[in-house]
Scaffold this active site. Sequence first.
Site, PDB file in Angstrom:
ATOM      1  N   SER A 123       0.835  -1.210   0.000  1.00  0.00           N
ATOM      2  CA  SER A 123       0.000   0.000   0.000  1.00  0.00           C
ATOM      3  C   SER A 123       0.871   1.261   0.000  1.00  0.00           C
ATOM      4  O   SER A 123       1.527   1.537  -1.009  1.00  0.00           O
ATOM      5  CB  SER A 123      -0.951  -0.062   1.196  1.00  0.00           C
ATOM      6  OG  SER A 123      -1.923   0.938   1.109  1.00  0.00           O
ATOM      7  N   HIS A 160      -4.879  -0.387  -3.791  1.00  0.00           N
ATOM      8  CA  HIS A 160      -6.311  -0.495  -3.433  1.00  0.00           C
ATOM      9  C   HIS A 160      -7.174  -0.059  -4.624  1.00  0.00           C
ATOM     10  O   HIS A 160      -8.221   0.570  -4.414  1.00  0.00           O
ATOM     11  CB  HIS A 160      -6.664   0.399  -2.230  1.00  0.00           C
ATOM     12  CG  HIS A 160      -5.901   0.141  -0.975  1.00  0.00           C
ATOM     13  ND1 HIS A 160      -6.279  -0.824  -0.057  1.00  0.00           N
ATOM     14  CD2 HIS A 160      -4.790   0.723  -0.459  1.00  0.00           C
ATOM     15  CE1 HIS A 160      -5.433  -0.801   0.969  1.00  0.00           C
ATOM     16  NE2 HIS A 160      -4.517   0.126   0.746  1.00  0.00           N
ATOM     17  N   GLU A 199      -6.784  -4.717  -4.681  1.00  0.00           N
ATOM     18  CA  GLU A 199      -6.432  -5.461  -3.475  1.00  0.00           C
ATOM     19  C   GLU A 199      -6.354  -6.945  -3.843  1.00  0.00           C
ATOM     20  O   GLU A 199      -7.310  -7.502  -4.390  1.00  0.00           O
ATOM     21  CB  GLU A 199      -7.478  -5.237  -2.381  1.00  0.00           C
ATOM     22  CG  GLU A 199      -7.457  -3.823  -1.852  1.00  0.00           C
ATOM     23  CD  GLU A 199      -8.497  -3.548  -0.774  1.00  0.00           C
ATOM     24  OE1 GLU A 199      -9.332  -4.440  -0.492  1.00  0.00           O
ATOM     25  OE2 GLU A 199      -8.473  -2.436  -0.210  1.00  0.00           O
TER      26      GLU A 199
HETATM   27 CA   LIG Z   1      -3.436   4.102   3.129  1.00  0.00          CA
END
Ligand SMILES: [Ca+2]
Lengths: 251, 251
Positions: A123, A160, A199
């Site tokens: 991330s 994401h 993801e």
């Molecule tokens: Ca974050």
Amino acid sequence: MSRPRLLLLSSSVVHGHGFLEYAASDINTFLNKNRVSTVLFVPYAAVDHDAYLAKVRPVFTKWGYQVEGIHQDNPVDAVKRAEAIFVGGGNTFLLLKTLYDKNLVKLIRERVFEDGVPYIGSSAGTNIAAPSIHNTNDMPIVYPPSFNALNLIPFNINPHYLDTDPNSTHKGETREERILQYHSLPDAYDVYNVLGLREGSLLLVDGEMGVLKGIKNARLFIKGKPPQEIEVGTDLSHLFANQLKASAVRL
Amino acid sequence: MSRPRLLLLSSSVVHGHGFLEYAASDINTFLNKNRVSTVLFVPYAAVDHDAYLAKVRPVFTKWGYQVEGIHQDNPVDAVKRAEAIFVGGGNTFLLLKTLYDKNLVKLIRERVFEDGVPYIGSSAGTNIAAPSIHNTNDMPIVYPPSFNALNLIPFNINPHYLDTDPNSTHKGETREERILQYHSLPDAYDVYNVLGLREGSLLLVDGEMGVLKGIKNARLFIKGKPPQEIEVGTDLSHLFANQLKASAVRL
Ligand SMILES: [Ca+2]
Ligand SMILES: [Ca+2]
């Protein structure tokens, strides 16, 4: 000069899986291949470094690796002796600002490029592996001295990555709209291609060879072209061609 | 020294309503009360300024106001003679950077505080009315020279505020988590209270008097306290007490 070895995860957690679980075999293969026994963990994307280390350490311990927290010692020394680096997720702005404040941006880049130290990001840790953090989803809760990042790969990443929900009544921009707006900026701005990692997807890099791994497809935004779906297993080396050396000059 | 008159919209579009439609009576009352005939429109949150003006102008024309685009003339002169300012939504980073690049940040603030020029903001235009843009949802596609903004009110705003979806399988942070993380930063950071404006809510400010208007409730994050629901019609003047003057000194 060595070659960069990177494993860039969209996220640490995926629906239905435990912390780092979906990427366990990729992480283990990556670390074993590079004969790593101790991983240096960088928790700067979170506010509470000890709590974050306490969450990460048992997972790597279970796999047979030792984990050191960069905040437990002089961070420059810790990076200088690191066998492998794992930069966890959280807030990308806080992470990048802290790396600048502690004079670690250039040093981490050198360790990866010159000494071939394996780098794992998740991330926010994946965002900062790119030339810039222009495509993070995070809230800008602190002001870093630059949006330029580690520049370990020649394109940006949107972790994401989220598909547009056709049933949504929300009027904020969709993820695709945000990335296309980035690509529509006037030429005066430095703009990079963007790999949207859903993801469950991750990018394995070895020198100028890149391949999509994990359990979810990715979405690639090449400036001026329509977005493309990228299936797990796709060779993405073309994204690296003729670009690593040019960008390596920048820092 | 005059008093600031502000109308700060969460968004220009709300599900089921046309552009600015849900706020039409509040905007008209606000402009009529202040005897405005021409509105200066600031389209800098978008890339295509002419296209944005072409979208906004007919709406205000229908209501009986003339609209000037700040990009059609010398922007400093346009702000100096403005009767009222409307800053539209888009990308907050692009908007704030452009205002700094064109030396408009201090000037707009002076016109609002010293001459009482009515200011309407929507989304990004509302974000920049706050002390900082630390709570925007936008993607940081460009790097502004600071996250400090117009500082017309003494707290930050999160527009397009979104409640946590209990059925979501997405693992990115929820909006509430992001704002609470901002409030958990170490004391070295300047942190402001945050008003989360749901799409359909807006804040009317007159000097140190503030009231929530529109068709949706808001969510207020006071540092160190649990988040509170704020109903339409609630007097929020307590958020301004003893703070406007202190923050007015900063610029
Ligand atoms: Ca974050
Ligand atoms: Ca926006």
